[in-house]
Design an enzyme around this catalytic site. Structure first.
Site, short mmCIF file in Angstrom:
data_model
loop_
_atom_site.label_atom_id
_atom_site.label_comp_id
_atom_site.label_asym_id
_atom_site.label_seq_id
_atom_site.Cartn_x
_atom_site.Cartn_y
_atom_site.Cartn_z
N ASP A 25 7.71 -54.74 -56.25
CA ASP A 25 6.46 -54.37 -55.59
C ASP A 25 6.42 -52.86 -55.44
O ASP A 25 7.34 -52.25 -54.88
CB ASP A 25 6.40 -55.04 -54.21
CG ASP A 25 4.99 -55.07 -53.63
OD1 ASP A 25 4.07 -54.58 -54.29
OD2 ASP A 25 4.83 -55.59 -52.51
N ASP A 119 -0.01 -54.13 -58.77
CA ASP A 119 1.17 -53.38 -58.32
C ASP A 119 2.39 -54.24 -58.02
O ASP A 119 3.33 -53.79 -57.37
CB ASP A 119 0.82 -52.57 -57.07
CG ASP A 119 0.41 -53.44 -55.89
OD1 ASP A 119 0.16 -54.65 -56.08
OD2 ASP A 119 0.32 -52.91 -54.77
N GLU A 120 2.43 -55.49 -58.48
CA GLU A 120 3.62 -56.31 -58.25
C GLU A 120 3.77 -57.35 -59.36
O GLU A 120 2.80 -57.75 -60.01
CB GLU A 120 3.57 -57.00 -56.89
CG GLU A 120 2.42 -57.98 -56.72
CD GLU A 120 2.48 -58.72 -55.40
OE1 GLU A 120 3.58 -59.14 -54.98
OE2 GLU A 120 1.40 -58.90 -54.80
#
Length: 415
Positions: A25, A119-120
């Site tokens: 993350d 974003d992860e």
């Protein structure tokens, strides 16, 4: 954006045997990208959004989060909580650029990458041991390369299951690596609060607290029959399994959308039900177009209504037959909206979402299609739009838009 502010940070990179699933993350991703151009603001509270108007927080640095700032919060409220914060405008094209770069780094380590959002991602690194090293070594090398090539940081959780890996990455924030070997899974999970369990929101938490459950360990020690009675069969079974560290899901590389939705935030609150229904029609049409382009049908339609005091209501309904027809989606959304009995309350945001998606090719083979006429009309419109542009053909009811409202409004951002 997570509400985590880094105050409960844990890190560890030892004894990683069996912890082959990584959850990676990016740390305060949107804010961190903006700070690449403002290095002098690092270590200070920074909010990503627009200072004027009714903008909401897109992201915030950990320094701002410690004051209670969180995503989707009005910027005006965030500034009251943290008046010393600096507000920077978002640049979404830059976020997409860095997201692609980071995902490329992940895929250099293993082809088994499941991107969850911009974003992860989950990674299965079981096949990387011989070429790169242990899960902890893979995670550390990825963190170093991400920072070296982008200037950004990420946090990594390693475990035997997706659920535990995701919890671990959250506990490692910011800029950390936390490995949970299989033998230590329960010792790690059981002291955590019940909100650490996937699927436990405010309502489920209230139900669990009512029967005296406060930690994951409490849930694990509770008979399954008691949990099912408190929160329902499906949720009770899921929470019972998670509390014991059981999560059989593997890393899935196919990019299948779990839901498709659109929402709009109005510049001024709306009390006119007819205008709100018109917006639901427009949103349902947009959702249907995306469903057809992706080859999906929706089993469930959901709406979201947010009032001027930020009270938010969501309602959903499962269709008798899955559909990707805008008219059907609108009728279901309208029925849900009617049932809310808004009664003139000022509305700030409305949204329509298609959920529980299924492959459209399988359903089209059905003997009876209740939406056949509307489907034919809408697929014809799709063809005309593809040839002449998206604005070339519109529903008659959407040809005029009330003054003071922008086409599409503004979307509540996520991180």
């Amino acid at each position: 954006m997570s509400k985590q502010d880094g105050s409960a940070r844990q890190v560890s990179a030892v004894n990683d045997e069996g912890a082959h699933i990584l959850h990676i993350d990016m740390d305060a991703f949107f804010a961190s990208v903006e700070l690449l151009d403002y290095p002098e603001l690092r270590g200070k509270p920074v909010i990503i959004g627009h200072a004027e108007g009714r903008s909401v927080v897109t992201s915030a640095t950990y320094e701002a989060r410690r004051f209670g700032v969180s995503a989707a919060m009005p910027v005006s409220k965030a500034m009251r909580l943290c008046p010393q914060a600096v507000v920077l405008p978002p640049h979404h094209e830059r976020y997409s650029h860095y997201s692609r770069q980071v995902l490329g780094i992940f895929r250099d380590a293993t082809p088994l990458v499941e991107a969850l959002s911009i974003d992860e991602a989950f990674l299965d690194v079981s096949g990387a041991r011989r070429l790169i090293g242990s899960p902890a070594q893979v995670g550390q090398l990825i963190r170093e390369r991400v920072h070296r090539e982008t200037g950004l940081t990420c946090s990594v959780g390693a475990a035997a299951t997706k659920f535990v890996a995701k919890v671990a990455s959250g506990r490692a924030k910011p800029d950390g690596l936390l490995v949970i070997p299989p033998a230590e899974t329960l010792a790690f999970l059981h002291p955590l609060p019940i909100r650490a369990l996937w699927g436990v929101g405010a309502k489920t938490e209230e139900s669990l607290l009512r029967i005296g459950l406060h930690t994951v360990g409490d849930v694990a020690d509770t008979p399954l029959a008691t949990l099912r009675k408190a929160v329902g069969d499906a949720t009770g079974i899921k929470l019972h399994d998670l509390a014991h560290g059981r999560d059989p899901r593997s890393v899935v590389t196919a990019a299948t959308e779990k839901s498709i939705g659109h929402e709009v935030t109005f510049h001024t609150d709306i009390t006119d039900a007819a205008r709100l229904r018109l917006e639901l029609l427009r949103l349902a049409d947009q959702v249907a177009v995306r469903l057809r382009k992706a080859g999906y049908l929706a089993r469930t339609i959901a709406i979201k209504v947010r009032f001027d005091d930020f009270t938010t209501l969501t309602r959903s309904h499962t269709l008798a037959e899955p559909s990707n027809v805008g008219r059907r989606l609108y009728e279901e959304a309208n029925d849900l909206f009617t049932a809310l009995q808004v009664d003139g309350r000022p509305v700030r945001l409305v949204g329509v979402r298609a959920e529980h998606l299924v492959d459209g090719d399988d359903q089209m083979a059905a003997l009876w299609d209740p939406d056949e006429e509307w489907r034919d009309a809408e697929t014809t419109i799709d063809s005309l739009r593809a040839r002449f542009g998206g604005a070339a053909v519109r529903r008659a009811s959407m040809l005029t838009r009330p003054s003071g409202e922008t086409a599409g409004g503004t979307r509540a951002p996520r991180e």
